[in-house]
Motif scaffolding. Structure first.
Motif, short mmCIF file in Angstrom:
data_model
loop_
_atom_site.label_atom_id
_atom_site.label_comp_id
_atom_site.label_asym_id
_atom_site.label_seq_id
_atom_site.Cartn_x
_atom_site.Cartn_y
_atom_site.Cartn_z
N MET A 15 104.28 59.23 11.04
CA MET A 15 103.01 58.76 11.60
C MET A 15 101.82 59.60 11.15
SD MET A 15 104.04 56.08 12.91
CE MET A 15 102.47 55.54 13.55
N ARG A 16 102.03 60.88 10.87
CA ARG A 16 100.93 61.68 10.29
C ARG A 16 100.52 61.09 8.94
NH1 ARG A 16 103.88 67.02 11.66
NH2 ARG A 16 102.89 67.68 13.59
N ALA A 17 101.51 60.70 8.13
CA ALA A 17 101.21 60.12 6.83
C ALA A 17 100.47 58.79 6.98
CB ALA A 17 102.50 59.93 6.03
N ALA A 18 100.92 57.97 7.94
CA ALA A 18 100.26 56.67 8.17
C ALA A 18 98.84 56.86 8.67
CB ALA A 18 101.08 55.85 9.16
N ARG A 19 98.65 57.82 9.57
CA ARG A 19 97.32 58.09 10.12
C ARG A 19 96.37 58.55 9.03
NH1 ARG A 19 96.70 62.95 14.44
NH2 ARG A 19 97.19 64.14 12.57
N LEU A 20 96.80 59.48 8.20
CA LEU A 20 95.94 60.00 7.15
C LEU A 20 95.60 58.92 6.11
CD1 LEU A 20 94.45 62.45 6.05
CD2 LEU A 20 96.53 63.07 4.79
N ALA A 21 96.60 58.11 5.75
CA ALA A 21 96.36 57.05 4.77
C ALA A 21 95.35 56.04 5.30
CB ALA A 21 97.68 56.35 4.42
N HIS A 22 95.46 55.69 6.59
CA HIS A 22 94.52 54.76 7.19
C HIS A 22 93.11 55.36 7.19
CE1 HIS A 22 93.06 51.64 9.94
NE2 HIS A 22 92.46 52.62 10.60
N TRP A 23 92.99 56.60 7.59
CA TRP A 23 91.69 57.28 7.65
C TRP A 23 91.06 57.37 6.27
CZ3 TRP A 23 90.04 62.03 5.62
CH2 TRP A 23 88.84 62.54 6.15
N GLN A 24 91.86 57.71 5.26
CA GLN A 24 91.34 57.85 3.91
C GLN A 24 90.87 56.51 3.33
OE1 GLN A 24 94.77 59.79 2.15
NE2 GLN A 24 93.77 61.79 2.18
N ALA A 25 91.46 55.41 3.79
CA ALA A 25 91.10 54.09 3.28
C ALA A 25 89.79 53.56 3.88
CB ALA A 25 92.22 53.10 3.55
N LEU A 26 89.32 54.19 4.96
CA LEU A 26 88.09 53.72 5.60
C LEU A 26 86.87 54.18 4.82
CD1 LEU A 26 88.86 54.59 9.34
CD2 LEU A 26 88.80 52.29 8.33
N PRO A 27 85.93 53.26 4.55
CA PRO A 27 84.66 53.69 3.92
C PRO A 27 83.92 54.66 4.84
CG PRO A 27 84.89 51.28 3.91
CD PRO A 27 85.97 51.82 4.79
N ASP A 28 83.20 55.61 4.25
CA ASP A 28 82.47 56.61 5.04
C ASP A 28 81.52 55.94 6.04
OD1 ASP A 28 83.74 58.68 3.81
OD2 ASP A 28 82.13 59.10 2.38
N THR A 29 80.86 54.86 5.61
CA THR A 29 79.91 54.19 6.50
C THR A 29 80.62 53.57 7.70
OG1 THR A 29 80.11 52.23 5.09
CG2 THR A 29 78.22 53.68 4.72
N HIS A 30 81.83 53.08 7.48
CA HIS A 30 82.60 52.47 8.57
C HIS A 30 83.04 53.54 9.56
CE1 HIS A 30 84.93 49.46 10.60
NE2 HIS A 30 86.06 50.12 10.43
#
Length: 197
Positions: A15-30
């Motif tokens: 879940m740490r890997a899933a959380r980080l991947a999700h966060w990294q995929a978000l645009p900075d503005t979002h």
């Protein structure tokens, strides 16, 4: 090693890997727009709280800067976790919203040791995983678990991404469920408090 502890370790890794991947995929503005203020349905948990605990988010965790600004505007006192050493107990110290009162601690950014120690009436907590029963999987150090066990009256609210929800978090007898979980898409409450559909 017990089966539950082993399950938790494996779930944390995944879940740490899933959380980080999700966060990294978000645009900075979002990232800057979401989690702007606590949802209205959460207000009964925090409206009478004078002191509200937050955390200084690390990469992957739900950001809390907008919550902090909104809660300060509401006249709430904000407190952040503080530890003297990695294995030491966690307490909370006042944070005024100023970066000048923050220092680097064993687990990241925390208030300066000169800031007053307080006990939050409500607490927004980071998490690694959660389930629909509001069980929380943390980082594994037991800091939040230990603190919450000593302060059971404090309302416990988890902040997480939807991708962190699992079917069931392995729970031990000392684990305390949350009072709510807020994600970017929904708010989970105890079954007894969920609105009828």
């Amino acid at each position: 090693m017990t089966g539950v502890i082993s399950e938790k370790q494996e779930m944390r890794r995944r879940m740490r890997a899933a959380r980080l991947a999700h966060w990294q995929a978000l645009p900075d503005t979002h990232r800057a727009l979401i989690f702007g203020r606590p949802p209205r349905i959460i207000l009964p948990l925090i409206e009478n709280a004078e002191i509200i605990g937050l955390y200084h988010a690390v990469p992957g965790e739900v950001p809390t800067a907008n919550y902090a600004a909104h809660l300060l505007d509401m006249g709430k006192m904000i407190a952040l976790p503080w530890t003297r050493e990695h294995q030491g107990p966690m307490t909370f110290r006042v944070w005024t919203g100023s970066q000048e009162t923050l220092v680097q601690g064993p687990w990241g950014t925390q208030p300066h040791a000169a800031m007053p120690e307080v006990v939050p009436d409500a607490l927004f907590m980071p998490l690694v995983a959660f389930d629909s029963a509001l069980n929380r999987l943390g980082q594994g150090g037991g800091h939040y678990d230990g603190w919450c066990a000593q302060h059971p009256a404090t309302r416990r609210i988890g902040l997480g991404w939807t991708v962190q929800q699992v079917d069931a978090v392995p729970a031990e007898h000392h684990d305390m469920p949350l009072d709510a979980v807020i994600t970017e898409q929904q708010v989970l409450l105890p079954v007894s408090e969920r609105p009828l559909t």
